[in-house]
Design a protein around this motif. Sequence first.
Motif, PDB file in Angstrom:
ATOM      1  N   GLY A  45       0.281   0.645   6.661  1.00 38.37           N
ATOM      2  CA  GLY A  45       0.469  -0.791   6.452  1.00 38.37           C
ATOM      3  C   GLY A  45      -0.752  -1.625   6.780  1.00 38.37           C
ATOM      4  N   GLN A  46      -1.932  -0.954   6.916  1.00 40.10           N
ATOM      5  CA  GLN A  46      -3.130  -1.749   7.220  1.00 40.10           C
ATOM      6  C   GLN A  46      -3.665  -2.483   5.993  1.00 40.10           C
ATOM      7  OE1 GLN A  46      -2.699   1.591   7.337  1.00 40.10           O
ATOM      8  NE2 GLN A  46      -4.598   2.626   7.890  1.00 40.10           N
ATOM      9  N   THR A  47      -3.191  -2.123   4.785  1.00 41.48           N
ATOM     10  CA  THR A  47      -3.739  -2.756   3.584  1.00 41.48           C
ATOM     11  C   THR A  47      -2.732  -3.718   2.963  1.00 41.48           C
ATOM     12  OG1 THR A  47      -4.819  -0.612   3.345  1.00 41.48           O
ATOM     13  CG2 THR A  47      -5.272  -2.199   1.650  1.00 41.48           C
TER      14      THR A  47
ATOM     15  N   ASP B 131       0.884  -1.173   0.000  1.00 40.09           N
ATOM     16  CA  ASP B 131       0.000   0.000   0.000  1.00 40.09           C
ATOM     17  C   ASP B 131       0.922   1.224   0.000  1.00 40.09           C
ATOM     18  OD1 ASP B 131       0.944  -0.030   2.595  1.00 40.09           O
ATOM     19  OD2 ASP B 131      -0.986  -0.414   3.540  1.00 40.09           O
ATOM     20  N   ALA B 132       0.481   2.373   0.509  1.00 38.97           N
ATOM     21  CA  ALA B 132       1.358   3.555   0.453  1.00 38.97           C
ATOM     22  C   ALA B 132       2.284   3.641   1.667  1.00 38.97           C
ATOM     23  CB  ALA B 132       0.527   4.820   0.325  1.00 38.97           C
ATOM     24  N   SER B 133       2.404   2.542   2.407  1.00 34.68           N
ATOM     25  CA  SER B 133       3.352   2.504   3.532  1.00 34.68           C
ATOM     26  C   SER B 133       4.672   1.929   3.025  1.00 34.68           C
ATOM     27  CB  SER B 133       2.799   1.611   4.633  1.00 34.68           C
ATOM     28  OG  SER B 133       2.808   0.256   4.198  1.00 34.68           O
ATOM     29  N   HIS B 134       5.609   1.692   3.933  1.00 27.51           N
ATOM     30  CA  HIS B 134       6.883   1.110   3.493  1.00 27.51           C
ATOM     31  C   HIS B 134       6.906  -0.414   3.667  1.00 27.51           C
ATOM     32  CE1 HIS B 134       7.471   2.372   7.763  1.00 27.51           C
ATOM     33  NE2 HIS B 134       7.981   1.180   7.850  1.00 27.51           N
ATOM     34  N   TYR B 135       5.735  -1.011   3.847  1.00 22.15           N
ATOM     35  CA  TYR B 135       5.688  -2.463   4.053  1.00 22.15           C
ATOM     36  C   TYR B 135       5.360  -3.213   2.763  1.00 22.15           C
ATOM     37  CZ  TYR B 135       5.654  -1.055   8.900  1.00 22.15           C
ATOM     38  OH  TYR B 135       5.995  -0.486  10.081  1.00 22.15           O
ATOM     39  N   GLN B 136       5.665  -4.495   2.784  1.00 25.91           N
ATOM     40  CA  GLN B 136       5.284  -5.374   1.680  1.00 25.91           C
ATOM     41  C   GLN B 136       4.970  -6.748   2.239  1.00 25.91           C
ATOM     42  OE1 GLN B 136       7.644  -5.425  -1.995  1.00 25.91           O
ATOM     43  NE2 GLN B 136       7.703  -7.649  -1.908  1.00 25.91           N
TER      44      GLN B 136
ATOM     45  N   GLY C 131      -2.529   0.251  11.409  1.00 26.74           N
ATOM     46  CA  GLY C 131      -1.795  -0.691  10.566  1.00 26.74           C
ATOM     47  C   GLY C 131      -0.685  -1.373  11.327  1.00 26.74           C
ATOM     48  N   ILE C 132       0.496  -1.429  10.701  1.00 26.03           N
ATOM     49  CA  ILE C 132       1.647  -2.035  11.365  1.00 26.03           C
ATOM     50  C   ILE C 132       2.424  -0.958  12.113  1.00 26.03           C
ATOM     51  CG2 ILE C 132       3.742  -3.405  11.019  1.00 26.03           C
ATOM     52  CD1 ILE C 132       2.518  -4.435   8.398  1.00 26.03           C
ATOM     53  N   VAL C 133       2.375   0.266  11.572  1.00 27.02           N
ATOM     54  CA  VAL C 133       3.207   1.339  12.124  1.00 27.02           C
ATOM     55  C   VAL C 133       2.841   1.674  13.560  1.00 27.02           C
ATOM     56  CG1 VAL C 133       3.744   3.787  11.933  1.00 27.02           C
ATOM     57  CG2 VAL C 133       3.742   2.394   9.906  1.00 27.02           C
TER      58      VAL C 133
ATOM     59  N   ASP D 247       9.201  -2.300  13.174  1.00 21.16           N
ATOM     60  CA  ASP D 247      10.462  -2.260  12.436  1.00 21.16           C
ATOM     61  C   ASP D 247      10.931  -3.662  12.057  1.00 21.16           C
ATOM     62  OD1 ASP D 247      10.867  -2.927  15.039  1.00 21.16           O
ATOM     63  OD2 ASP D 247      12.542  -1.550  15.395  1.00 21.16           O
ATOM     64  N   ASP D 248       9.980  -4.583  11.919  1.00 25.92           N
ATOM     65  CA  ASP D 248      10.310  -5.930  11.447  1.00 25.92           C
ATOM     66  C   ASP D 248      10.642  -5.827   9.951  1.00 25.92           C
ATOM     67  OD1 ASP D 248      10.331  -8.458  10.434  1.00 25.92           O
ATOM     68  OD2 ASP D 248       8.402  -9.076  11.283  1.00 25.92           O
ATOM     69  N   ARG D 249      11.932  -5.890   9.663  1.00 32.25           N
ATOM     70  CA  ARG D 249      12.366  -5.612   8.284  1.00 32.25           C
ATOM     71  C   ARG D 249      11.921  -6.679   7.289  1.00 32.25           C
ATOM     72  NH1 ARG D 249      18.438  -4.317   7.731  1.00 32.25           N
ATOM     73  NH2 ARG D 249      17.786  -3.346   5.789  1.00 32.25           N
ATOM     74  N   THR D 250      11.530  -7.870   7.793  1.00 33.27           N
ATOM     75  CA  THR D 250      11.067  -8.886   6.833  1.00 33.27           C
ATOM     76  C   THR D 250       9.747  -8.450   6.196  1.00 33.27           C
ATOM     77  OG1 THR D 250       9.841 -10.095   8.518  1.00 33.27           O
ATOM     78  CG2 THR D 250      12.139 -10.754   8.162  1.00 33.27           C
ATOM     79  N   LYS D 251       9.102  -7.454   6.810  1.00 35.34           N
ATOM     80  CA  LYS D 251       7.839  -6.969   6.251  1.00 35.34           C
ATOM     81  C   LYS D 251       8.034  -5.663   5.477  1.00 35.34           C
ATOM     82  CE  LYS D 251       4.751  -9.266   9.455  1.00 35.34           C
ATOM     83  NZ  LYS D 251       5.758 -10.256   9.824  1.00 35.34           N
ATOM     84  N   PHE D 252       9.259  -5.243   5.282  1.00 37.36           N
ATOM     85  CA  PHE D 252       9.523  -3.984   4.560  1.00 37.36           C
ATOM     86  C   PHE D 252       9.508  -4.212   3.044  1.00 37.36           C
ATOM     87  CE2 PHE D 252      12.147  -1.223   7.757  1.00 37.36           C
ATOM     88  CZ  PHE D 252      11.128  -1.334   8.681  1.00 37.36           C
ATOM     89  N   ARG D 253       9.106  -3.172   2.350  1.00 37.21           N
ATOM     90  CA  ARG D 253       9.207  -3.219   0.889  1.00 37.21           C
ATOM     91  C   ARG D 253      10.683  -3.362   0.498  1.00 37.21           C
ATOM     92  NH1 ARG D 253       6.721   1.744  -2.409  1.00 37.21           N
ATOM     93  NH2 ARG D 253       5.269   1.661  -0.674  1.00 37.21           N
TER      94      ARG D 253
END
Length: 1001
Positions: free
Chosen positions: A80-82, A35-40, A487-489, A531-537
């Motif tokens: 990161g909710q989406t 989504d428009a967050s920094h997660y993936q 979300g996640i943030v 800040d779990d980087r495994t979920k970062f874009r």
Amino acid sequence: MTAAQILPGLERKLKAEITGDVMFDRFSRGRYATDASHYQMTPLGVVAPRTVAEAERTLAIAREEGVSVLPRGGGTSQAGQTVNESLVVDCSKHLTQIYELDIGERRCTVEPGIVLDDLNRKLKPYGLWFPVDVSTASRATIGGMTANNSCGGRSLRYGTMRDNVLSIDAVLADGTRAHFGPVAAGLSNLPAGSPLRPLARALLDIGLREADEIAANFPKVQRRVGGYNLDAFAPNAPEHNLAHILLGSEGTLAFSTRIELKLSPVLGRRAIGACHFGSFYEAMNAAQHLVKLKPIAVELIDRTMLELAGEIAMFRPTLKAFVHGEPEAILLVEFDEGETENKRRLKELAATTGDLGFSFHKTGAKWGGIVEVYDANLQAAIADVRTSGLNIMMSMKDQGKPISFVEDCAVPLINLAEYTARLTQVFEKHGTRGTWYAHASVGCLHVRPVLNLRQEKDVKAMRAIAEEAFAMVREYKGSHSGEHGDGIVRSEFHELMFGKRLVTAFEEVKDKLDPKGLLNPGKIVRAPKFDDRTKFRYGPDYAAPEIKVALDWSGYPGAGGGFQGAIEMCNNNGACRKSVGGVMCPSYRVTRNERDVTRGRANSLRLAITGQLGPDALTSDEMAETMKLCVSCKGCRRECPTGVDMARMKIEVQAARAAKRGLSLRDRLIGWMPRYAPYAAMFPWAFNARDKYPRLKQLSERFAGLSTRRTLPQWRKDVFDDKRAPSGKPAQSDAEAAERDALRALASPTGEASEREVVLLADTFNRYFERENLDAAVAVLEAAGYTVHIAKPVDGSKRPLCCGRTFLAVGKIDEARREAERVIAAVAPFVNRGVPLVGLEPSCILGFRDEVPAMVKSEGAGQLALHALMFEEFLVREAALGRFKPALKPVAKRALVHGHCHQKAFGMFGAVERILRLVPGLKVETVESSCCGMAGAFGYGADTIDVSLAMGELSLLPAVRKADGDTLIVADGTSCRHQIHDGANRDALHVARVLAMAIGA
Ligand SMILES: Cc1cc2nc3c(=O)[nH]c(=O)nc-3n(C[C@H](O)[C@H](O)[C@H](O)COP(=O)(O)OP(=O)(O)OC[C@H]3O[C@@H](n4cnc5c(N)ncnc54)[C@H](O)[C@@H]3O)c2cc1C
Ligand code: SF4
Ligand code: SF4
């Protein structure tokens, strides 16, 4: 259960029962992973149900298979909710109906996927609007806004979504349908068997039990969207409405199917007081006093933002009109109280700032005062400045980007000045900075520190900044989540903000509604670390191997000489999903597929070059499909807030694919056209036969993919002749042409450009198919006293010049470069003397400014880019210098003009309008159109003709059909004229033809 175990059954069942899109391929899942967050987080699959009933069936199948579901609207959330490893249910494609509209009662009921702007366009004729005016109104859906409890810039007057949603029909995790609405005392309006009765009882019990905790720990600010709305069930709540538990629940409690909205009358004429301040701190401190005057908004623009806007030529006049001196901050205070009262309020505003000690006569922190803005156009221009200033900030090309995680904290206004000062110090301590903007009225200022989340140290800085910022917000009894949700943030920080006891109560709510965790798990409660980087874009393993590229991407960082950085400019804000206004993105406007929008393409490219879509993804058929409907209009280049230039990226994809897989027959026919054109012109009857004989049409469709429903441009023998005399008559021989050129050179013995010299490029399309346009251009220029040189090859070949566009379109970059180099060499003697190169076809001339410098690195290419002008652009410039003063006569009463996408992308369409306005008595009207849909070869493809025609039907073709027979239809693009001819049966004219008529040529 792993994805691999469950996927086949889930996919099979969905495909068997759902008529909407069911997508389980890697590319589609990748496109829905952000989504428009920094997660993936990659979903299991994606469904775009055609109806609410199909959505319910999708939920049921997911439940049967034991997988969780993630509802999705525009996917523009920033927290990161989406994103989730769930089955995505995309409501935005089909679930867009308005069910009921009650004008008198000012209510409507809608499906969750309808976009706010689309809804408001439908309400406007009734004088109504839905007033939660989020900045993402062009793509945010009502379902997403409801689930995020979104807030608009005017929330001071209208509140958040919670204040504007009356009730919600939703499906619970176990499949139960329920109407979430007001609850009467003693639950008397909920029948005994109602599934909501026990739920309402439980929520009211929790509200009663936690009343003290809620009173003590719920933030005391209007902008609080974090956690579940337990305060709505406290005994002292003004009403008990079950819908409030779903507002801001981020798809974790139920799936909304119908949302009942409270509507408001549209705004009237407004007045803005632009309050200037000599110190940022003073501005923040003043906000608490200014809101007492009851404005509808108080929006901040700080000094950095003003400076950024000042760097853009188009904003300078606006800044000049409303910015006085050199303020450190401006608060835009907006009133909507009717003309007389607006004036009175602005006077009161001036008095208030005066009472606070500000004056334009002072210096330092107390310098300041009011600039009054009543003009609606200037108000709109000021709003543009603010948004675009942010866009520039977002478009920084470094690997460090402004990151959204403390972006929407809200604090009481009394603490705003101290909070912003302290947070700025926190940023400085961690070696970063941020620019402040937005909603001063409600203490919710946006700020994004610049961080590079690929680096562990910046991730650590992010945590440190978040912890310090949230602790500060808690100290002020503010909200860590004042607009963008949890979300996640933010979810991880609920305990810090609300206390452990209330977090346990949130978990109780989740377990009552979704005991098995089937709805968007891990958001709001039981969330992962932010800040779990495994979920970062850009996670720890994120990297792009070196890629061979064809064009210059050196303005960006990363692999492929910067190609990677250019792709990563997409931050998923979704602006390319708008459905009206501007050009971007015509293919999405027709198909509504995430695959066919700039964002979907950019995400596919990013995943492909970083190996996340398997080997050779860049040259795969899926990537070809992803790019297929991109018409290379360059709309995104101009309109995407971060300048993602998909047309240029598509060239790289085409080039990589052509190098690996060769070209299809159709691509060869298109690409090599400039090479075989001279022969086609010698034997036009042979080349035109295809359109005469149906059998040949069918064969061309079968073997070359050229649609039988299209006619092809007709070849002719009397093509434009390079050897034409200045009078318009062709020279009799090469010797005569050479003599004429020598005479022209003598006319400028010093080698300096005469003021009245131009060199004209006869492009392949106008030369072979519509020479009348070139004749007209020569006639106009000569009548105005210009010496017209025709650009001719200097490599000894007789083959005319071509810009190379057709080769670019099929990915043959070497051939395109060869053509461009021929042009560069041919025009060098002219452009080096400062003689402008003038052309008629937008994609050729603008290619010299855009793609050619990206593929030819030479001084000549730079000179060409500097001197290449569109015909009308040249004339507008000359008219401004007083050198183009033609005697024009009336030709018609009205001209309806369609701009070529590239003219619009380069901000050059205004020149067409301006030059046509010189024709006496001609009323010039512009079609509000996106791409015409023809787009070079796109419109001829058997596999693309339907989308091509649908693009034309969006606005251009209906507008042309409506025009009466006496109206001139004007379009500079060859393809646009072809589309208008095929789709509306009208002959459109190049602007050169209209001017030629007006001079009587
Ligand atoms: C540049 C930018 C500016 C922004 N400005 C604002 C602003 O001014 N104000 C503001 O409040 N926000 C703003 N946002 C955040 C975001 O745009 C809004 O929250 C918006 O309302 C989200 O809408 P959406 O359709 O994209 O929702 P999505 O992101 O698709 O979904 C949001 C949440 O809703 C849930 N959801 C979606 N549909 C349903 C359904 N049918 N049933 C249950 N749950 C559902 C999703 O699961 C998700 O949790 C901004 C974002 C960006 C990128
Ligand atoms: S392509 Fe541009 S407009 Fe579209 S989502 Fe990406 S950044 Fe936003
Ligand atoms: S170039 Fe045009 S069609 Fe292609 S992605 Fe950009 S806006 Fe869409």
